[in-house]
Design a protein around this motif. Structure first.
Motif, PDB file in Angstrom:
ATOM      1  N   CYS A 255       0.857  -1.185   0.000  1.00 54.87           N
ATOM      2  CA  CYS A 255       0.000   0.000   0.000  1.00 54.87           C
ATOM      3  C   CYS A 255       0.892   1.234   0.000  1.00 54.87           C
ATOM      4  CB  CYS A 255      -0.919   0.003   1.212  1.00 54.87           C
ATOM      5  SG  CYS A 255      -1.988   1.450   1.274  1.00 54.87           S
ATOM      6  N   LYS A 256       0.697   2.105  -0.981  1.00 55.44           N
ATOM      7  CA  LYS A 256       1.522   3.307  -1.093  1.00 55.44           C
ATOM      8  C   LYS A 256       1.238   4.307   0.022  1.00 55.44           C
ATOM      9  CE  LYS A 256       1.907   3.244  -6.121  1.00 55.44           C
ATOM     10  NZ  LYS A 256       1.585   3.987  -7.345  1.00 55.44           N
ATOM     11  N   TYR A 257       0.039   4.268   0.578  1.00 55.19           N
ATOM     12  CA  TYR A 257      -0.349   5.240   1.588  1.00 55.19           C
ATOM     13  C   TYR A 257       0.141   4.877   2.980  1.00 55.19           C
ATOM     14  CZ  TYR A 257      -3.580   6.842  -2.008  1.00 55.19           C
ATOM     15  OH  TYR A 257      -4.137   7.297  -3.163  1.00 55.19           O
ATOM     16  N   CYS A 258       0.158   3.614   3.320  1.00 60.51           N
ATOM     17  CA  CYS A 258       0.431   3.167   4.694  1.00 60.51           C
ATOM     18  C   CYS A 258       1.901   2.827   4.900  1.00 60.51           C
ATOM     19  CB  CYS A 258      -0.440   1.960   5.015  1.00 60.51           C
ATOM     20  SG  CYS A 258      -2.182   2.281   4.876  1.00 60.51           S
ATOM     21  N   ARG A 259       2.737   3.797   4.925  1.00 58.33           N
ATOM     22  CA  ARG A 259       4.157   3.560   5.145  1.00 58.33           C
ATOM     23  C   ARG A 259       4.471   3.744   6.604  1.00 58.33           C
ATOM     24  NH1 ARG A 259       6.295   6.754  -0.108  1.00 58.33           N
ATOM     25  NH2 ARG A 259       5.458   5.286  -1.593  1.00 58.33           N
ATOM     26  N   PRO A 260       5.453   3.131   7.199  1.00 55.05           N
ATOM     27  CA  PRO A 260       6.444   2.219   6.669  1.00 55.05           C
ATOM     28  C   PRO A 260       5.964   0.765   6.622  1.00 55.05           C
ATOM     29  CG  PRO A 260       6.970   2.705   8.936  1.00 55.05           C
ATOM     30  CD  PRO A 260       5.747   3.508   8.579  1.00 55.05           C
ATOM     31  N   LYS A 261       4.956   0.406   7.405  1.00 53.16           N
ATOM     32  CA  LYS A 261       4.478  -0.986   7.422  1.00 53.16           C
ATOM     33  C   LYS A 261       3.360  -1.131   6.389  1.00 53.16           C
ATOM     34  CE  LYS A 261       5.524  -1.616  12.270  1.00 53.16           C
ATOM     35  NZ  LYS A 261       5.014  -1.936  13.585  1.00 53.16           N
ATOM     36  N   SER A 262       3.743  -1.202   5.129  1.00 56.84           N
ATOM     37  CA  SER A 262       2.721  -1.159   4.094  1.00 56.84           C
ATOM     38  C   SER A 262       2.589  -2.449   3.300  1.00 56.84           C
ATOM     39  CB  SER A 262       3.012  -0.002   3.152  1.00 56.84           C
ATOM     40  OG  SER A 262       4.287  -0.150   2.591  1.00 56.84           O
ATOM     41  N   ASP A 263       3.334  -3.483   3.650  1.00 56.61           N
ATOM     42  CA  ASP A 263       3.194  -4.765   2.978  1.00 56.61           C
ATOM     43  C   ASP A 263       2.313  -5.677   3.829  1.00 56.61           C
ATOM     44  OD1 ASP A 263       4.922  -4.372   0.697  1.00 56.61           O
ATOM     45  OD2 ASP A 263       6.569  -4.332   2.136  1.00 56.61           O
ATOM     46  N   PHE A 264       1.328  -6.295   3.196  1.00 58.89           N
ATOM     47  CA  PHE A 264       0.452  -7.201   3.914  1.00 58.89           C
ATOM     48  C   PHE A 264       0.162  -8.423   3.055  1.00 58.89           C
ATOM     49  CE2 PHE A 264      -2.080  -4.098   1.713  1.00 58.89           C
ATOM     50  CZ  PHE A 264      -3.110  -4.823   1.138  1.00 58.89           C
ATOM     51  N   SER A 265      -0.214  -9.494   3.706  1.00 59.43           N
ATOM     52  CA  SER A 265      -0.424 -10.768   3.026  1.00 59.43           C
ATOM     53  C   SER A 265      -1.805 -10.825   2.375  1.00 59.43           C
ATOM     54  CB  SER A 265      -0.291 -11.914   4.020  1.00 59.43           C
ATOM     55  OG  SER A 265      -0.615 -13.138   3.399  1.00 59.43           O
ATOM     56  N   VAL A 266      -1.844 -11.399   1.173  1.00 57.37           N
ATOM     57  CA  VAL A 266      -3.107 -11.692   0.503  1.00 57.37           C
ATOM     58  C   VAL A 266      -3.241 -13.205   0.316  1.00 57.37           C
ATOM     59  CG1 VAL A 266      -3.267  -9.469  -0.667  1.00 57.37           C
ATOM     60  CG2 VAL A 266      -2.114 -11.353  -1.802  1.00 57.37           C
ATOM     61  N   ALA A 267      -2.408 -13.968   1.015  1.00 52.15           N
ATOM     62  CA  ALA A 267      -2.348 -15.417   0.832  1.00 52.15           C
ATOM     63  C   ALA A 267      -3.612 -16.119   1.320  1.00 52.15           C
ATOM     64  CB  ALA A 267      -1.136 -15.985   1.561  1.00 52.15           C
ATOM     65  N   TYR A 268      -4.232 -15.599   2.360  1.00 59.23           N
ATOM     66  CA  TYR A 268      -5.367 -16.314   2.950  1.00 59.23           C
ATOM     67  C   TYR A 268      -6.662 -16.082   2.176  1.00 59.23           C
ATOM     68  CZ  TYR A 268      -8.769 -17.961   6.306  1.00 59.23           C
ATOM     69  OH  TYR A 268      -9.809 -18.623   6.899  1.00 59.23           O
ATOM     70  N   ALA A 269      -7.010 -14.808   1.902  1.00 53.53           N
ATOM     71  CA  ALA A 269      -8.319 -14.533   1.309  1.00 53.53           C
ATOM     72  C   ALA A 269      -8.256 -13.704   0.033  1.00 53.53           C
ATOM     73  CB  ALA A 269      -9.209 -13.845   2.331  1.00 53.53           C
ATOM     74  N   GLY A 270      -7.081 -13.344  -0.440  1.00 54.47           N
ATOM     75  CA  GLY A 270      -6.943 -12.638  -1.712  1.00 54.47           C
ATOM     76  C   GLY A 270      -7.597 -11.273  -1.721  1.00 54.47           C
ATOM     77  N   LYS A 271      -8.623 -11.102  -2.548  1.00 55.52           N
ATOM     78  CA  LYS A 271      -9.312  -9.815  -2.724  1.00 55.52           C
ATOM     79  C   LYS A 271      -9.895  -9.327  -1.400  1.00 55.52           C
ATOM     80  CE  LYS A 271     -11.438  -6.574  -5.141  1.00 55.52           C
ATOM     81  NZ  LYS A 271     -10.721  -5.417  -5.565  1.00 55.52           N
TER      82      LYS A 271
END
Length: 137
Positions: free
Chosen positions: A45-61
Motif C-alpha cells: 500500500c503506497k499510503y500506509c508507510r512504513p508498514k505497508s506490505d500485507f499478506s493476501v495469501a489467505y483470502a486474496g481480494k
C-alpha cells in the motif's frame, strides 16, 4: 490369506492444505495498492508507510478490501488528500514571488490557513498564533 487394512477416512490420513492466493493484476484497481517486493502472496500500500506490505495469501481480494477499509488506511488517505488540496492554495501564488528557501514556509502557512478555514475558526486565530509564536521575527 492377508487382510486389507483400509483407512478409516481420507481426512484422517491427509491434512488439507489451504490454497495460497497470489497477487493478481485486478487487485491494482484499488487506489494505492501495488505488487509487493516481499513475495507474490503480498500486496503493498503506497499510503500506509512504513508498514505497508500485507499478506493476501489467505483470502486474496478480501484481504485487500479489509486493509482498504481499516481506520489506519482511511486516515492516511485523508491526510494525503488534504496535502494535495494544500497544493491547490499554493498554485494561486505566482512562483516568481516565492524564493526557493521560502517555499517550505509558504507551504506551512498555506496548510495552516486551510486548517483554520476547514475548522471554521475566526481568521483572527492566525494573528493570535503568530503573535504568541516564538518563531516570528
Amino acid at each position: 490369506m492377508k487382510q486389507k487394512i483400509l483407512p478409516v477416512s481420507g481426512d484422517c490420513t491427509k491434512s488439507k492444505q489451504q490454497k495460497q492466493h497470489i497477487f493478481l493484476e485486478k487487485y491494482k484497481k484499488e487506489p494505492g495498492i501495488v505488487e509487493s517486493t516481499v513475495g507474490n502472496s503480498h500486496a503493498h500500500c503506497k499510503y500506509c508507510r512504513p508498514k505497508s506490505d500485507f499478506s493476501v495469501a489467505y483470502a486474496g481480494k478480501y484481504d485487500i478490501e479489509r486493509h482498504c477499509s481499516s481506520k489506519t488506511h482511511l486516515d492516511k488517505v485523508a491526510t494525503k488528500k488534504s496535502a494535495k488540496s494544500c497544493q491547490g492554495i499554493i498554485k494561486f501564488i505566482p512562483a516568481k514571488l516565492i524564493l526557493p528557501e521560502e517555499k517550505a514556509v509558504v507551504r506551512a502557512e498555506a496548510m495552516f490557513s486551510e486548517i483554520i478555514v476547514k475548522m471554521n475558526l475566526p481568521l483572527l486565530t492566525a494573528d493570535v498564533i503568530s503573535r504568541s509564536s516564538s518563531f516570528h521575527y
